[in-house]
Write a protein that holds these residues in place. Structure first.
Motif, PDB file in Angstrom:
ATOM      1  N   HIS A  35       0.851  -1.192   0.000  1.00  0.00           N
ATOM      2  CA  HIS A  35       0.000   0.000   0.000  1.00  0.00           C
ATOM      3  C   HIS A  35       0.880   1.232   0.000  1.00  0.00           C
ATOM      4  CE1 HIS A  35      -3.681  -2.025   2.144  1.00  0.00           C
ATOM      5  NE2 HIS A  35      -3.460  -2.511   0.952  1.00  0.00           N
ATOM      6  N   SER A  36       0.354   2.298  -0.563  1.00  0.00           N
ATOM      7  CA  SER A  36       1.066   3.569  -0.457  1.00  0.00           C
ATOM      8  C   SER A  36       0.561   4.283   0.794  1.00  0.00           C
ATOM      9  CB  SER A  36       0.838   4.419  -1.711  1.00  0.00           C
ATOM     10  OG  SER A  36      -0.539   4.666  -1.878  1.00  0.00           O
ATOM     11  N   VAL A  37       1.270   5.295   1.199  1.00  0.00           N
ATOM     12  CA  VAL A  37       0.926   6.006   2.428  1.00  0.00           C
ATOM     13  C   VAL A  37       0.587   7.450   2.091  1.00  0.00           C
ATOM     14  CG1 VAL A  37       3.333   6.555   2.940  1.00  0.00           C
ATOM     15  CG2 VAL A  37       1.690   6.505   4.782  1.00  0.00           C
ATOM     16  N   ASN A  38      -0.482   7.978   2.700  1.00  0.00           N
ATOM     17  CA  ASN A  38      -0.813   9.377   2.447  1.00  0.00           C
ATOM     18  C   ASN A  38       0.018  10.276   3.358  1.00  0.00           C
ATOM     19  OD1 ASN A  38      -2.186   9.838   4.974  1.00  0.00           O
ATOM     20  ND2 ASN A  38      -3.980   8.789   4.141  1.00  0.00           N
ATOM     21  N   ILE A  39       0.052  11.541   3.043  1.00  0.00           N
ATOM     22  CA  ILE A  39       0.928  12.479   3.750  1.00  0.00           C
ATOM     23  C   ILE A  39       0.525  12.635   5.212  1.00  0.00           C
ATOM     24  CG2 ILE A  39      -0.312  14.588   3.122  1.00  0.00           C
ATOM     25  CD1 ILE A  39       3.514  14.187   3.160  1.00  0.00           C
ATOM     26  N   GLU A  40      -0.772  12.581   5.501  1.00  0.00           N
ATOM     27  CA  GLU A  40      -1.241  12.681   6.882  1.00  0.00           C
ATOM     28  C   GLU A  40      -0.682  11.544   7.738  1.00  0.00           C
ATOM     29  OE1 GLU A  40      -5.573  12.730   8.216  1.00  0.00           O
ATOM     30  OE2 GLU A  40      -5.515  14.219   6.603  1.00  0.00           O
ATOM     31  N   THR A  41      -0.776  10.334   7.211  1.00  0.00           N
ATOM     32  CA  THR A  41      -0.262   9.159   7.912  1.00  0.00           C
ATOM     33  C   THR A  41       1.246   9.248   8.054  1.00  0.00           C
ATOM     34  OG1 THR A  41      -2.097   7.809   7.110  1.00  0.00           O
ATOM     35  CG2 THR A  41      -0.140   6.634   7.891  1.00  0.00           C
ATOM     36  N   LEU A  42       1.906   9.732   7.030  1.00  0.00           N
ATOM     37  CA  LEU A  42       3.361   9.862   7.069  1.00  0.00           C
ATOM     38  C   LEU A  42       3.792  10.814   8.188  1.00  0.00           C
ATOM     39  CD1 LEU A  42       5.641   8.589   5.512  1.00  0.00           C
ATOM     40  CD2 LEU A  42       5.618  10.534   3.960  1.00  0.00           C
ATOM     41  N   TYR A  43       3.066  11.908   8.357  1.00  0.00           N
ATOM     42  CA  TYR A  43       3.380  12.831   9.451  1.00  0.00           C
ATOM     43  C   TYR A  43       3.177  12.172  10.809  1.00  0.00           C
ATOM     44  CZ  TYR A  43       4.304  17.119   6.852  1.00  0.00           C
ATOM     45  OH  TYR A  43       4.880  18.057   6.056  1.00  0.00           O
ATOM     46  N   LYS A  44       2.110  11.378  10.940  1.00  0.00           N
ATOM     47  CA  LYS A  44       1.864  10.680  12.205  1.00  0.00           C
ATOM     48  C   LYS A  44       2.961   9.649  12.482  1.00  0.00           C
ATOM     49  CE  LYS A  44      -1.437  10.967  14.625  1.00  0.00           C
ATOM     50  NZ  LYS A  44      -1.535  11.711  15.879  1.00  0.00           N
ATOM     51  N   LEU A  45       3.408   8.958  11.436  1.00  0.00           N
ATOM     52  CA  LEU A  45       4.489   7.983  11.597  1.00  0.00           C
ATOM     53  C   LEU A  45       5.771   8.679  12.041  1.00  0.00           C
ATOM     54  CD1 LEU A  45       3.818   5.815   8.436  1.00  0.00           C
ATOM     55  CD2 LEU A  45       3.592   5.055  10.805  1.00  0.00           C
ATOM     56  N   ALA A  46       6.068   9.804  11.426  1.00  0.00           N
ATOM     57  CA  ALA A  46       7.269  10.562  11.802  1.00  0.00           C
ATOM     58  C   ALA A  46       7.182  11.014  13.258  1.00  0.00           C
ATOM     59  CB  ALA A  46       7.443  11.766  10.879  1.00  0.00           C
ATOM     60  N   GLU A  47       6.000  11.442  13.653  1.00  0.00           N
ATOM     61  CA  GLU A  47       5.789  11.870  15.039  1.00  0.00           C
ATOM     62  C   GLU A  47       5.966  10.696  16.004  1.00  0.00           C
ATOM     63  OE1 GLU A  47       1.817  13.263  17.215  1.00  0.00           O
ATOM     64  OE2 GLU A  47       2.416  14.620  15.599  1.00  0.00           O
ATOM     65  N   PHE A  48       5.403   9.552  15.642  1.00  0.00           N
ATOM     66  CA  PHE A  48       5.491   8.360  16.485  1.00  0.00           C
ATOM     67  C   PHE A  48       6.937   7.922  16.682  1.00  0.00           C
ATOM     68  CE2 PHE A  48       5.636   3.759  17.113  1.00  0.00           C
ATOM     69  CZ  PHE A  48       4.759   3.595  18.178  1.00  0.00           C
ATOM     70  N   PHE A  49       7.704   7.898  15.578  1.00  0.00           N
ATOM     71  CA  PHE A  49       9.092   7.443  15.640  1.00  0.00           C
ATOM     72  C   PHE A  49      10.064   8.555  16.038  1.00  0.00           C
ATOM     73  CE2 PHE A  49       7.352   4.137  12.768  1.00  0.00           C
ATOM     74  CZ  PHE A  49       7.668   3.042  13.554  1.00  0.00           C
ATOM     75  N   GLU A  50       9.513   9.754  16.246  1.00  0.00           N
ATOM     76  CA  GLU A  50      10.319  10.911  16.653  1.00  0.00           C
ATOM     77  C   GLU A  50      11.442  11.203  15.668  1.00  0.00           C
ATOM     78  OE1 GLU A  50      11.488  10.075  20.689  1.00  0.00           O
ATOM     79  OE2 GLU A  50       9.465  10.385  21.449  1.00  0.00           O
ATOM     80  N   VAL A  51      11.055  11.245  14.382  1.00  0.00           N
ATOM     81  CA  VAL A  51      12.002  11.581  13.316  1.00  0.00           C
ATOM     82  C   VAL A  51      11.385  12.672  12.458  1.00  0.00           C
ATOM     83  CG1 VAL A  51      13.061   9.296  13.231  1.00  0.00           C
ATOM     84  CG2 VAL A  51      11.137   9.795  11.731  1.00  0.00           C
ATOM     85  N   ASP A  52      12.216  13.385  11.729  1.00  0.00           N
ATOM     86  CA  ASP A  52      11.743  14.354  10.772  1.00  0.00           C
ATOM     87  C   ASP A  52      11.116  13.593   9.608  1.00  0.00           C
ATOM     88  OD1 ASP A  52      12.042  16.182   8.298  1.00  0.00           O
ATOM     89  OD2 ASP A  52      12.520  17.511   9.975  1.00  0.00           O
ATOM     90  N   ILE A  53      10.089  14.163   9.004  1.00  0.00           N
ATOM     91  CA  ILE A  53       9.409  13.472   7.895  1.00  0.00           C
ATOM     92  C   ILE A  53      10.378  13.180   6.744  1.00  0.00           C
ATOM     93  CG2 ILE A  53       8.589  15.559   6.744  1.00  0.00           C
ATOM     94  CD1 ILE A  53       5.931  13.906   6.297  1.00  0.00           C
ATOM     95  N   LYS A  54      11.436  13.975   6.610  1.00  0.00           N
ATOM     96  CA  LYS A  54      12.434  13.734   5.559  1.00  0.00           C
ATOM     97  C   LYS A  54      13.101  12.374   5.699  1.00  0.00           C
ATOM     98  CE  LYS A  54      14.047  17.981   6.371  1.00  0.00           C
ATOM     99  NZ  LYS A  54      15.067  19.011   6.441  1.00  0.00           N
ATOM    100  N   TYR A  55      13.060  11.806   6.883  1.00  0.00           N
ATOM    101  CA  TYR A  55      13.644  10.481   7.144  1.00  0.00           C
ATOM    102  C   TYR A  55      13.058   9.430   6.197  1.00  0.00           C
ATOM    103  CZ  TYR A  55      14.606   6.126   9.655  1.00  0.00           C
ATOM    104  OH  TYR A  55      14.996   4.859   9.983  1.00  0.00           O
ATOM    105  N   PHE A  56      11.795   9.585   5.822  1.00  0.00           N
ATOM    106  CA  PHE A  56      11.127   8.590   4.996  1.00  0.00           C
ATOM    107  C   PHE A  56      11.429   8.713   3.508  1.00  0.00           C
ATOM    108  CE2 PHE A  56       8.256   8.965   8.727  1.00  0.00           C
ATOM    109  CZ  PHE A  56       8.424   7.683   9.204  1.00  0.00           C
ATOM    110  N   PHE A  57      12.126   9.770   3.108  1.00  0.00           N
ATOM    111  CA  PHE A  57      12.378   9.962   1.669  1.00  0.00           C
ATOM    112  C   PHE A  57      13.827   9.786   1.326  1.00  0.00           C
ATOM    113  CE2 PHE A  57       8.579  12.327   2.751  1.00  0.00           C
ATOM    114  CZ  PHE A  57       7.698  11.906   1.774  1.00  0.00           C
TER     115      PHE A  57
END
Length: 87
Positions: free
Chosen positions: A65-87
């Motif tokens: 599945h792909s991930v939407n930007i809202e979920t990506l922000y929540k994941l970054a918050e959960f893992f305590e990383v900047d959203i750039k970590y995922f790209f």
């Protein structure tokens, strides 16, 4: 205290970069459990925090599945990383 030689660190880093380049060809974003967290209830905790099903998290982890930007922000918050970590 763990001590690693520079050559061991360089070898692991090269491997990680090579793996990232390979995955980048097929995936825009890859989500995996950090090794220090293990699997003890991780999906449940993450699912509750991000408010998506454990099944959906599994599909994200396996690139089904792909991930939407809202979920990506929540994941970054959960893992305590900047959203750039995922790209």
């Amino acid at each position: 205290q763990i001590s690693m030689s520079a050559s061991v660190i360089k070898g692991r880093l090269r491997y990680s970069i090579k793996q990232a380049k390979i995955m980048q060809q097929q995936y825009e974003c890859v989500i995996a459990n950090p090794p220090y967290m293990g699997n003890n209830g991780m999906s449940t905790k993450l699912s509750e925090y991000v408010k998506i099903s454990r099944e959906h998290i599994s599909c994200l982890e396996h690139g089904k599945h792909s991930v939407n930007i809202e979920t990506l922000y929540k994941l970054a918050e959960f893992f305590e990383v900047d959203i750039k970590y995922f790209f």
